[in-house]
Design a protein around this motif. Structure first.
Motif, PDB file in Angstrom:
ATOM      1  N   ASP A   1     -29.532  15.624   6.995  1.00 17.30           N
ATOM      2  CA  ASP A   1     -30.399  14.530   7.442  1.00 17.30           C
ATOM      3  C   ASP A   1     -29.667  13.596   8.409  1.00 17.30           C
ATOM      4  OD1 ASP A   1     -28.688  13.204   5.728  1.00 17.30           O
ATOM      5  OD2 ASP A   1     -30.247  12.461   4.403  1.00 17.30           O
ATOM      6  N   GLY A   2     -28.438  13.927   8.792  1.00 16.93           N
ATOM      7  CA  GLY A   2     -27.686  13.113   9.742  1.00 16.93           C
ATOM      8  C   GLY A   2     -26.895  11.987   9.109  1.00 16.93           C
ATOM      9  N   THR A   3     -26.941  11.870   7.789  1.00 13.46           N
ATOM     10  CA  THR A   3     -26.184  10.828   7.108  1.00 13.46           C
ATOM     11  C   THR A   3     -24.702  11.191   7.096  1.00 13.46           C
ATOM     12  OG1 THR A   3     -28.079  10.398   5.682  1.00 13.46           O
ATOM     13  CG2 THR A   3     -25.936   9.551   4.944  1.00 13.46           C
ATOM     14  N   PRO A   4     -23.837  10.281   7.560  1.00 12.67           N
ATOM     15  CA  PRO A   4     -22.395  10.588   7.541  1.00 12.67           C
ATOM     16  C   PRO A   4     -21.876  10.703   6.113  1.00 12.67           C
ATOM     17  CG  PRO A   4     -22.858   8.566   8.788  1.00 12.67           C
ATOM     18  CD  PRO A   4     -24.125   8.981   8.128  1.00 12.67           C
ATOM     19  N   LEU A   5     -20.904  11.564   5.924  1.00 14.44           N
ATOM     20  CA  LEU A   5     -20.272  11.724   4.621  1.00 14.44           C
ATOM     21  C   LEU A   5     -18.915  11.044   4.632  1.00 14.44           C
ATOM     22  CD1 LEU A   5     -21.087  15.456   3.819  1.00 14.44           C
ATOM     23  CD2 LEU A   5     -22.217  13.415   2.948  1.00 14.44           C
ATOM     24  N   ASP A   6     -18.718  10.145   3.694  1.00 14.88           N
ATOM     25  CA  ASP A   6     -17.451   9.450   3.521  1.00 14.88           C
ATOM     26  C   ASP A   6     -16.560  10.280   2.605  1.00 14.88           C
ATOM     27  OD1 ASP A   6     -15.430   7.565   3.311  1.00 14.88           O
ATOM     28  OD2 ASP A   6     -16.557   6.228   2.004  1.00 14.88           O
ATOM     29  N   ASN A   7     -15.329  10.474   3.000  1.00 17.20           N
ATOM     30  CA  ASN A   7     -14.321  11.183   2.212  1.00 17.20           C
ATOM     31  C   ASN A   7     -14.567  12.690   2.114  1.00 17.20           C
ATOM     32  OD1 ASN A   7     -11.811  10.908   1.006  1.00 17.20           O
ATOM     33  ND2 ASN A   7     -12.701  10.982  -1.039  1.00 17.20           N
ATOM     34  N   PHE A  69     -11.297  25.410  10.819  1.00 19.20           N
ATOM     35  CA  PHE A  69     -11.620  24.259   9.971  1.00 19.20           C
ATOM     36  C   PHE A  69     -12.050  24.729   8.597  1.00 19.20           C
ATOM     37  CE2 PHE A  69     -11.754  22.028  13.887  1.00 19.20           C
ATOM     38  CZ  PHE A  69     -11.785  20.663  13.627  1.00 19.20           C
ATOM     39  N   MET A  70     -11.665  23.951   7.597  1.00 14.48           N
ATOM     40  CA  MET A  70     -12.130  24.146   6.234  1.00 14.48           C
ATOM     41  C   MET A  70     -12.601  22.779   5.748  1.00 14.48           C
ATOM     42  SD  MET A  70     -10.162  25.878   3.012  1.00 14.48           S
ATOM     43  CE  MET A  70      -8.887  24.641   2.893  1.00 14.48           C
ATOM     44  N   LEU A  71     -13.800  22.711   5.170  1.00 13.09           N
ATOM     45  CA  LEU A  71     -14.390  21.457   4.721  1.00 13.09           C
ATOM     46  C   LEU A  71     -14.590  21.493   3.210  1.00 13.09           C
ATOM     47  CD1 LEU A  71     -15.366  22.028   7.723  1.00 13.09           C
ATOM     48  CD2 LEU A  71     -17.181  20.447   7.231  1.00 13.09           C
ATOM     49  N   LEU A  80     -16.502  25.211   2.959  1.00 12.51           N
ATOM     50  CA  LEU A  80     -17.118  25.639   4.211  1.00 12.51           C
ATOM     51  C   LEU A  80     -16.028  25.896   5.240  1.00 12.51           C
ATOM     52  CD1 LEU A  80     -20.063  23.073   4.383  1.00 12.51           C
ATOM     53  CD2 LEU A  80     -20.107  25.429   3.514  1.00 12.51           C
ATOM     54  N   LYS A  81     -16.173  26.977   5.996  1.00 14.62           N
ATOM     55  CA  LYS A  81     -15.187  27.322   7.014  1.00 14.62           C
ATOM     56  C   LYS A  81     -15.893  27.543   8.342  1.00 14.62           C
ATOM     57  CE  LYS A  81     -12.323  29.546   3.583  1.00 14.62           C
ATOM     58  NZ  LYS A  81     -11.854  30.799   3.028  1.00 14.62           N
ATOM     59  N   THR A  82     -15.291  27.015   9.397  1.00 17.28           N
ATOM     60  CA  THR A  82     -15.824  27.210  10.729  1.00 17.28           C
ATOM     61  C   THR A  82     -14.679  27.208  11.727  1.00 17.28           C
ATOM     62  OG1 THR A  82     -17.600  26.581  12.247  1.00 17.28           O
ATOM     63  CG2 THR A  82     -16.307  24.775  11.272  1.00 17.28           C
ATOM     64  N   THR A  83     -15.012  27.374  12.986  1.00 19.76           N
ATOM     65  CA  THR A  83     -14.006  27.454  14.032  1.00 19.76           C
ATOM     66  C   THR A  83     -14.440  26.651  15.237  1.00 19.76           C
ATOM     67  OG1 THR A  83     -13.398  29.662  13.278  1.00 19.76           O
ATOM     68  CG2 THR A  83     -12.679  29.051  15.481  1.00 19.76           C
ATOM     69  N   LEU A  84     -13.515  25.859  15.761  1.00 17.94           N
ATOM     70  CA  LEU A  84     -13.722  25.114  17.001  1.00 17.94           C
ATOM     71  C   LEU A  84     -13.204  25.966  18.150  1.00 17.94           C
ATOM     72  CD1 LEU A  84     -12.486  21.510  17.749  1.00 17.94           C
ATOM     73  CD2 LEU A  84     -11.749  23.407  19.152  1.00 17.94           C
ATOM     74  N   PHE A  85     -14.020  26.098  19.184  1.00 19.45           N
ATOM     75  CA  PHE A  85     -13.594  26.747  20.417  1.00 19.45           C
ATOM     76  C   PHE A  85     -13.558  25.696  21.519  1.00 19.45           C
ATOM     77  CE2 PHE A  85     -15.137  30.211  17.856  1.00 19.45           C
ATOM     78  CZ  PHE A  85     -14.230  31.222  18.117  1.00 19.45           C
ATOM     79  N   PHE A  86     -12.775  25.934  22.536  1.00 20.36           N
ATOM     80  CA  PHE A  86     -12.620  24.987  23.627  1.00 20.36           C
ATOM     81  C   PHE A  86     -13.592  25.306  24.752  1.00 20.36           C
ATOM     82  CE2 PHE A  86      -8.767  24.770  21.216  1.00 20.36           C
ATOM     83  CZ  PHE A  86      -8.488  23.414  21.178  1.00 20.36           C
ATOM     84  N   LYS A 124     -22.087  19.467  11.395  1.00 25.75           N
ATOM     85  CA  LYS A 124     -23.353  19.148  10.735  1.00 25.75           C
ATOM     86  C   LYS A 124     -23.544  20.150   9.601  1.00 25.75           C
ATOM     87  CE  LYS A 124     -25.228  16.966  14.670  1.00 25.75           C
ATOM     88  NZ  LYS A 124     -24.942  15.731  14.869  1.00 25.75           N
ATOM     89  N   LEU A 125     -23.794  19.631   8.407  1.00 27.69           N
ATOM     90  CA  LEU A 125     -23.884  20.487   7.237  1.00 27.69           C
ATOM     91  C   LEU A 125     -25.280  21.021   6.976  1.00 27.69           C
ATOM     92  CD1 LEU A 125     -21.569  18.587   4.739  1.00 27.69           C
ATOM     93  CD2 LEU A 125     -20.987  20.208   6.534  1.00 27.69           C
ATOM     94  N   ARG A 126     -26.277  20.417   7.609  1.00 29.44           N
ATOM     95  CA  ARG A 126     -27.668  20.857   7.410  1.00 29.44           C
ATOM     96  C   ARG A 126     -28.463  20.595   8.677  1.00 29.44           C
ATOM     97  NH1 ARG A 126     -29.421  17.966   1.867  1.00 29.44           N
ATOM     98  NH2 ARG A 126     -28.897  16.148   3.070  1.00 29.44           N
ATOM     99  N   GLY A 127     -29.641  21.164   8.696  1.00 32.56           N
ATOM    100  CA  GLY A 127     -30.596  20.852   9.745  1.00 32.56           C
ATOM    101  C   GLY A 127     -30.592  21.819  10.907  1.00 32.56           C
ATOM    102  N   GLU A 128     -31.404  21.492  11.880  1.00 34.06           N
ATOM    103  CA  GLU A 128     -31.626  22.355  13.039  1.00 34.06           C
ATOM    104  C   GLU A 128     -30.340  22.692  13.777  1.00 34.06           C
ATOM    105  OE1 GLU A 128     -34.048  22.235  17.280  1.00 34.06           O
ATOM    106  OE2 GLU A 128     -34.363  20.648  15.814  1.00 34.06           O
TER     107      GLU A 128
END
Length: 136
Positions: A1-7, A69-71, A80-86, A124-128
């Motif tokens: 929903d776009g709400t930031p997650l603290d910590n 990245f690991m979240l 959760l695991k993802t990868t940043l590309f340049f 972003k953990l959810r959504g479009e």
């Protein structure tokens, strides 16, 4: 929903400037830069922001430059695991991880360059526009 997650805890790992991981799984790990650890950990603040200060990695064999990245967060059922590309890397178009993501969603894995050598990677953990995450 776009709400930031603290910590929310983020961990990154990446190759050194020569594209070598400082890990025994990399056959060239003995040649890795001994002054570069290759990983870091940070937590988000109340606004959901995080930051890492690191080098721009070299391209590992058969891959484009990237940062893994690991979240982790209380309430997530799994890591959760993802990868940043340049951006503007022609090697992205041949990277097997980048190509594993449907073409319409690949841009979600590419960081935005905000200033020379300074990149922004929104997760972003959810959504479009949910960040593509990978299973092991």
């Amino acid at each position: 929903d776009g709400t930031p997650l603290d910590n929310l805890v983020l961990e990154i790992w990446q190759a050194d400037a020569k594209g070598i991981y400082r890990h025994p799984a990399d056959p060239r790990h003995r040649a890795a830069d001994p002054r570069f650890l290759g990983w870091g950990r940070a937590a988000t603040d109340k606004a959901g922001r995080y930051a890492f200060r690191t080098i721009r990695p070299g391209a590992p064999q058969g891959r484009a430059r990237h940062v893994n990245f690991m979240l982790m967060f209380s309430g997530l059922m799994r890591i959760l695991k993802t990868t940043l590309f340049f951006p503007a890397e022609t090697a992205n178009d041949a990277d097997p991880v980048f190509l594993a993501v449907p073409q319409a969603r690949r841009a979600l894995l590419v960081a935005r360059e905000e200033a020379p050598g300074r990149y922004r990677f929104d997760l972003k953990l959810r959504g479009e526009h949910e960040t593509p995450f990978f299973d092991d």
